[in-house]
Design a protein around this motif. Structure first.
Motif, PDB file in Angstrom:
ATOM      1  N   GLN A 127      40.578  38.926 -11.841  1.00 18.29           N
ATOM      2  CA  GLN A 127      40.113  37.532 -11.658  1.00 18.29           C
ATOM      3  C   GLN A 127      38.913  37.449 -10.730  1.00 18.29           C
ATOM      4  N   THR A 128      38.747  38.440  -9.849  1.00 16.17           N
ATOM      5  CA  THR A 128      37.726  38.324  -8.789  1.00 16.17           C
ATOM      6  C   THR A 128      36.984  39.648  -8.550  1.00 16.17           C
ATOM      7  N   PRO A 129      36.239  40.107  -9.546  1.00 14.94           N
ATOM      8  CA  PRO A 129      35.593  41.423  -9.362  1.00 14.94           C
ATOM      9  C   PRO A 129      34.253  41.380  -8.641  1.00 14.94           C
ATOM     10  N   LEU A 174      32.902  30.948  -5.660  1.00 16.91           N
ATOM     11  CA  LEU A 174      32.767  30.785  -7.110  1.00 16.91           C
ATOM     12  C   LEU A 174      33.854  31.543  -7.866  1.00 16.91           C
ATOM     13  N   ASP A 175      34.142  32.753  -7.424  1.00 15.31           N
ATOM     14  CA  ASP A 175      35.022  33.618  -8.216  1.00 15.31           C
ATOM     15  C   ASP A 175      36.496  33.332  -7.937  1.00 15.31           C
ATOM     16  N   ASN A 176      36.812  33.004  -6.694  1.00 10.63           N
ATOM     17  CA  ASN A 176      38.212  32.795  -6.315  1.00 10.63           C
ATOM     18  C   ASN A 176      38.582  31.320  -6.231  1.00 10.63           C
ATOM     19  N   THR A 203      34.801  36.897 -15.971  1.00 10.75           N
ATOM     20  CA  THR A 203      35.431  36.332 -14.788  1.00 10.75           C
ATOM     21  C   THR A 203      35.039  34.855 -14.750  1.00 10.75           C
ATOM     22  N   LEU A 204      36.016  34.011 -14.408  1.00 12.14           N
ATOM     23  CA  LEU A 204      35.841  32.562 -14.554  1.00 12.14           C
ATOM     24  C   LEU A 204      35.691  31.875 -13.205  1.00 12.14           C
ATOM     25  N   ASN A 205      35.087  30.716 -13.262  1.00 13.37           N
ATOM     26  CA  ASN A 205      35.049  29.835 -12.105  1.00 13.37           C
ATOM     27  C   ASN A 205      36.299  28.951 -12.164  1.00 13.37           C
TER      28      ASN A 205
HETATM   29 MG    MG Z   1      37.035  34.534 -11.221  1.00 16.78          MG
END
Ligand code: MG
Ligand code: NAP
Length: 510
Positions: A212-214, A121-123, A53-55
């Motif tokens: 994308q946002t776990p 951070l995640d979203n 999962t990305l920033n």
């Molecule tokens: Mg993410």
């Protein structure tokens, strides 16, 4: 009465808060859960696969989480089934269920800062926004649903069959094992909207967060265990939609599937559900009309129209993305919204002065940029924004398009980004059919000082929510959902309880 709390083995117990923050005061992501929650235990996926999962502010990897697929879904559904049919959950009183939900709300509230940081951070959304919107709304939802747990009642029914006496009544029983599939725009809040009513009614759950946002759902899973929900009542399987999500929607032992996301995938869910005719509720896309009448207070309408479309970077199913303004007010209002757009400070969600963060992903960035490109080729003109900002992270300038005409893709389709089409109109009789002429019917708004006109228009609009002189007002007590292709059923309010219960008629001859 004492609630039963589940005692977990030491290795699986909740870690103290302090360990979750690194020395710089920021979240220590490696301390967050990244495995699947099945039957009260944290497990690797059966395949051993993980995904990143990305920033979205940088494009860098934040964490790797377990990639669940069909086999993990099978195990999670089996755990949810056991918990529903045989576990302690079934024997809890409504009051005990309510108290567990209230406890979860308290725990979540205690960790508001941490969840706001995870969401940011995640979203990509500003931490400050998550702190005052996403997290408290999720807390409220759990508290509201905690109250309902003891109020799910049937009726006694006088029947007219002659020749004997009867006593007939209805019971509202939990629908059973529920699969819940949620999107990335409000990761924690969507988890709360789904889990709250399911748990209040006594269902058990397998939740699949968006790829994308776990992270916030997994952290919520820890709080669910800490609150004392028995094993298997809530299972969380991170993974991809086409594998884990599809397996859940098709699963023959799932009694209901609840989905929030795109209309396109909503249709796949409805089809997948036909195998065992599981119950389906869908909260889908929108292209919501926001109507400013000639007599509206101009400043309020400008601020409201900007909030309607730019809140959460336009990544809201109910975004006010078609702004209809009376022609006498058009320039003033639309210039005002454009000026507001230009002032919005874009930046990483963790920066204190950021008002709008990046879009959630590269894919979403491309989607929005494609619409902007398409809009300009179709003849729409940006009077604010219209471009990507920088080349690191997925930032898009808040955009106001004029010269948009019916039939253009930017006018008809959900962009799901910070882009509004502004359209002038001459009278109410013209604007209502224009506003209704869309495949969606999720939300709408009207701005006016004439209160009877406002209500008349509200009654004419084909939308599940109509706001008058406000926008994006959400409350756990207010039902939310769509007409037409915006979905089936309602979230929140007492309406949602119907989506999680079966009515049983019991008829006794006396
Ligand atoms: Mg993410
Ligand atoms: P999406 O594909 O509809 O994703 C929503 C959820 O459904 C995610 O958990 C997704 O998993 C899962 N999913 C995807 N394909 C599935 C399948 N075949 N069976 C079961 N589950 C499946 O939405 P998206 O791709 O993230 O975004 C695309 C567009 O959808 C957006 O641009 C926007 O227009 C709309 N959208 C609407 C909402 C809303 O609140 N109404 C929210 C998000 C997006 P993955 O995470 O692996 O894809």
């Amino acid at each position: 009465m004492k609630l039963k709390t589940v005692r977990l083995p030491k290795s699986r117990r909740h870690q103290p808060m302090s360990a979750r923050f690194a020395h710089n005061g920021h979240l220590n992501l490696s301390r967050l859960p990244h495995r699947l929650l099945i039957d009260g235990e944290w497990r690797d996926s059966v395949s051993g696969s993980t995904f990143e999962t990305l920033n979205p502010a940088t494009g860098e990897t934040l964490a790797r989480v377990a990639e669940g697929d069909r086999e993990d879904i099978n195990r999670a559904v089996a755990a949810a089934r056991r918990a529903f049919e045989r576990g302690p959950w079934r024997r809890l009183t409504p009051s005990e269920r309510g108290r567990l939900l209230w406890k979860l709300a308290d725990l979540l509230e205690e960790h508001t800062d941490q969840f706001a940081e995870i969401e940011s951070l995640d979203n990509g959304k500003p931490r400050a926004v998550a702190c005052v919107a996403d997290v408290p709304l999720a807390v409220d939802l759990f508290r509201y649903m905690a109250g309902w747990a003891t109020k799910i009642e049937g009726n006694t029914i006088p029947i007219s069959v002659s020749g004997a006496d009867f006593f007939a009544y209805t019971r509202r029983e939990p629908v059973g094992v529920v699969g819940q599939i949620i999107p990335w725009n409000f990761p924690l809040l969507m988890a709360a909207w789904k889990l709250g009513p399911a748990l209040a009614t006594g269902c058990t759950v397998v939740l699949k967060p968006a790829e994308q946002t776990p992270l916030s759902a997994l952290r919520l899973g820890e709080l669910i265990l800490k609150a004392g929900f028995p094993p298997g009542v809530v299972n969380i399987v991170t993974g991809y939609g086409e594998t884990a999500g599809a397996a859940l929607a098709q699963h023959p032992d799932v009694d209901k599937v609840a989905f929030t996301g795109s209309t396109e995938v909503g249709k796949l869910i409805a089809r997948a559900a036909t195998g065992n005719l599981k119950k389906v509720s869908l909260e889908l896309g929108g292209k919501s009309p926001n109507i400013v009448l000639e007599d509206a207070d101009t400043d309020t309408a400008i601020a409201g129209a900007a909030n309607a479309v730019f809140f959460n970077h336009g990544q809201c199913c109910c975004a006010g993305s078609r702004l209809y303004v009376h022609k006498k007010k058009f320039d003033q209002v639309v210039d005002g919204v454009a000026a507001a757009a230009k002032k919005i400070k874009l930046g990483p969600g963790l920066s204190a002065d950021t008002e709008m963060g990046p879009l959630v992903s590269e894919e979403q960035l491309e989607r929005v940029m494609n619409y902007l490109d398409l809009g300009s080729r179709e003849g729409a003109r940006a009077i604010a924004g219209g471009h990507r900002k920088g080349n690191r992270g997925y930032f898009v300038e808040p955009t106001v398009l004029v010269n948009a005409k019916p039939g253009m893709k930017v006018m008809e389709e959900e962009i799901f980004g910070p882009v509004v089409c502004a359209i002038p109109f001459t009278d109410v009789e013209e604007v209502i059919p224009a506003a209704n002429k869309n495949i969606y019917g999720l939300a709408a708004a009207v701005w006016t000082r004439d209160i009877s006109k406002a209500h008349r228009i509200a009654h004419e609009l084909k939308a599940g929510t109509v706001w008058i002189n406000c926008y994006n007002v959400f409350d756990a007590a207010l039902p939310f959902g769509g007409y037409k292709q915006s979905g089936w059923g309602r979230e929140m309010g007492h309406d949602v309880l119907e989506m999680y219960t079966e009515t049983k008629a019991v008829c006794a001859r006396l």
